[in-house]
Write a protein that holds these residues in place. Sequence first.
Motif, mmCIF file in Angstrom:
data_model
loop_
_atom_site.group_PDB
_atom_site.id
_atom_site.type_symbol
_atom_site.label_atom_id
_atom_site.label_comp_id
_atom_site.label_asym_id
_atom_site.label_seq_id
_atom_site.Cartn_x
_atom_site.Cartn_y
_atom_site.Cartn_z
ATOM 1 N N THR A 230 -3.882 -1.251 -6.562
ATOM 2 C CA THR A 230 -3.573 -0.048 -5.796
ATOM 3 C C THR A 230 -4.206 -0.167 -4.421
ATOM 4 O O THR A 230 -5.422 -0.379 -4.311
ATOM 5 N N LYS B 285 -0.645 5.812 3.003
ATOM 6 C CA LYS B 285 0.290 5.791 1.873
ATOM 7 C C LYS B 285 -0.239 4.867 0.782
ATOM 8 O O LYS B 285 -0.552 3.707 1.018
ATOM 9 N N ARG C 238 0.232 2.624 -2.521
ATOM 10 C CA ARG C 238 1.290 1.903 -3.216
ATOM 11 C C ARG C 238 0.686 0.884 -4.175
ATOM 12 O O ARG C 238 -0.500 0.528 -4.067
ATOM 13 N N GLU C 239 1.515 0.426 -5.094
ATOM 14 C CA GLU C 239 1.092 -0.535 -6.106
ATOM 15 C C GLU C 239 1.675 -1.906 -5.759
ATOM 16 O O GLU C 239 2.885 -2.041 -5.573
ATOM 17 N N VAL C 240 0.821 -2.904 -5.674
ATOM 18 C CA VAL C 240 1.233 -4.251 -5.283
ATOM 19 C C VAL C 240 0.944 -5.209 -6.437
ATOM 20 O O VAL C 240 -0.150 -5.181 -7.005
ATOM 21 N N ASN D 258 10.003 -1.522 0.144
ATOM 22 C CA ASN D 258 8.967 -0.785 -0.586
ATOM 23 C C ASN D 258 7.740 -1.651 -0.843
ATOM 24 O O ASN D 258 6.595 -1.175 -0.759
ATOM 25 N N ASP E 139 5.825 -1.911 2.363
ATOM 26 C CA ASP E 139 5.464 -0.607 2.935
ATOM 27 C C ASP E 139 5.994 -0.459 4.353
ATOM 28 O O ASP E 139 5.272 -0.055 5.271
#
Length: 366
Positions: free
Chosen positions: A210, A217, A219-221, A329, A332
């Motif tokens: 995370t 923002k 996001r999950e990578v 996505n 990002d």
Amino acid sequence: MNISLTTTSLRLSNQVDWFDDTLYKQVISHGYRNIDWSHIPDEWLLYLFLHEEPTLGKKRKMNTLKEYFRDIRHFLSYIHDKDSSVRRIHHEELAHYQLQLTEQGYKSMTLRRKTAVVKSFLSFLYRKGIIQEDLTRSMKQIAVEKEDLVNRDFYEEEVQALLDYFKKHNWFMYTMLFVLVSTGLRIQELSSAKWSGVYYHPEVNLYFITVVGKRDKVREVPLFEEVLEALTEFRSRRGFHSTLEDDGTALFPKPNGDAYHYKYLSNEFTNQINHLANTFSFIKRRIDMEKQMKNEGKSIKFKITPHTCRHYTAAYYLAKGADLKAIQNLLDHESSSTTDNYLRRTRKFHEHAAVKIGGQFMKNNQ
């Protein structure tokens, strides 16, 4: 900071912390409409602009504030050299300011940024009723030719060669390169990521980290198994455990567990690769091409940087069948056009007419 507010004026001491929002809060409390703006120095208009939050509850980051401060001070200096004020500036002077920037040798991307910042400042003054005319209408758009953008090509053969080399000689670089090319993380995101942010998702059988990116923002990578193994080995060599729990350390830690500053990581990454110019011909070629472009007055850059890795990630996922939205996505990107620009050169070569006829010319006609 000594501040005095009355119904007609705003008085400040000469010693003001530009990035302290105390004055801004007092102005908001007092009300813009209750201040006689004709007697307020331009510099304090800049101060108020810096602390105006575009989105309620979301403050600009310090790096952004400093960039805005620098660009608008430069703009105000131009105005004051003409014995004028931002409230008396004419449309023609704005056009001349942009022309002067061009003549000073600023590149297209820098011109675009400076123009956008000044436009934002003038729009703020117009919305608040401090100036009576929307001056931004006379400012020209800055075109940035695609050919003038940074060349971020990074090929699989190059990535593999560097990974093989660093795995033998430099685990620090091996781990950082492997993480960057496989995740598409920005160097700032790698720097700020926490080990506690790593977790396993059983439904998709993948590990994720995370991270907090631009615009705050979350996001999950994905962290692929071999990448996580490299990270775990790197952390182990620095005395940190591999269990997924919150030990307060950075994902990519210093020996004491703290996070590296992203600028240090960025510079170290690029310098370490450039030092291999005598080892890998593709690195020397990139350095030589960048020097040649600079001598010709062109702004194209070819050196491998952490940001180059994000372009490689985009091209890699495209080759594996991921669609544009999924790549957007992952990286990002606020706009799909940014992702499309990342993939522009990849598509350009794949769709090139020469590719359609193969690697030989005359033989195909026999």
